[in-house]
Design a protein around this motif. Structure first.
Motif, short mmCIF file in Angstrom:
data_model
loop_
_atom_site.label_atom_id
_atom_site.label_comp_id
_atom_site.label_asym_id
_atom_site.label_seq_id
_atom_site.Cartn_x
_atom_site.Cartn_y
_atom_site.Cartn_z
N GLN A 166 32.47 -5.51 14.42
CA GLN A 166 33.65 -6.68 14.07
C GLN A 166 34.01 -7.57 15.60
OE1 GLN A 166 33.50 -8.38 11.18
NE2 GLN A 166 32.29 -6.19 11.04
N ILE A 167 34.12 -6.79 16.37
CA ILE A 167 34.29 -7.95 17.98
C ILE A 167 33.39 -7.92 18.44
CG2 ILE A 167 35.58 -7.47 20.02
CD1 ILE A 167 37.79 -7.32 17.78
N ASP A 209 37.56 -11.36 16.81
CA ASP A 209 37.07 -10.51 15.93
C ASP A 209 37.63 -11.53 15.32
OD1 ASP A 209 37.45 -8.76 13.80
OD2 ASP A 209 39.61 -8.26 14.26
#
Length: 225
Positions: A166-167, A209
């Motif tokens: 998710q980064i 993020d």
């Protein structure tokens, strides 16, 4: 109603209409609040200086090419990575990201030259920020100053992109022109030439993020070539 009540009522009416003429009225057709991170003027007002690289509004475009096309080579690995990022963050728009990254680049190099830590902090990852602060503090301790003029960006393009846990990370290459002169405590030039325009190539990586409600990207790595 006596004469005094009428007198004060008349004053109140006059004040109301004068305020209305100055402040205007809401009609339901007003533009939404201006995003201060999409224009240089707001970025320089001294308010919140976090740069939202892509806009935060939700998008309705169904075709990913509308949000990525024209920025990277079609069919390239970078395009595929950006489409993966887009699937996780529908608000992402490649052109707006590049435009925002260009603005962030100028803000950061200018703030670093002037030693403006307040501008730098919200734009940088903590580790990168501490590195910049250390360099600024060492310069100040030595009594050195920097005369800096940002001429402009010749080129900026996306080199790499990835999404992991998710980064999202996007690596940009910037080619810029600037004049930078470092002087010692006595005002003598110890680095640079005030009459020479220097061409710089910097490779910077921004991260965000995508699972967070915060739409802002931060600089997480720098490299000069």
């Amino acid at each position: 109603m006596d004469i005094y009540t009428l007198f004060f009522l008349a004053i109140a009416v006059v004040i109301f209409f004068r305020l209305r003429s100055v402040l205007g009225k809401r009609t339901g057709e007003e533009r939404p609040p201006f995003d201060p991170y999409t224009a240089r003027e707001e970025a320089e007002t001294g308010g919140d200086k976090v740069v939202t690289l892509p806009t935060a509004r939700a998008r309705q475009a169904a075709d990913p090419d509308d949000q990525i096309g024209g920025v990277v080579k079609p069919g390239s690995a970078v395009e595929g990575a950006l489409k993966t990022l887009l699937s996780a963050d529908p608000s992402f728009h490649a052109r707006e990201f590049v435009d925002g990254a260009r603005l962030a680049y100028e803000m950061i190099v200018t703030a670093f030259a002037s030693g403006d830590k307040a501008t730098l902090q919200p734009l940088l990852d903590e580790e990168v920020y501490q590195g910049f602060v250390q360099a600024i503090d060492e310069r100040n301790a030595a009594g050195e100053t920097v005369d800096f003029t940002f001429i402009g960006l010749d080129k900026s393009d996306i080199m790499e992109a990835e999404l992991a846990n998710q980064i999202a990370q996007i690596t940009m290459r910037f080619k810029s022109q600037l004049i930078s002169v470092t002087k010692d405590s006595d005002g003598r030039v110890i680095d640079g030439d005030p009459t020479e325009v220097t061409e710089m190539t910097d490779i910077w990586t921004f991260a965000r993020d995508v699972s967070s409600g915060d739409p802002n990207w931060k600089l997480v790595a720098t490299e000069a070539t």
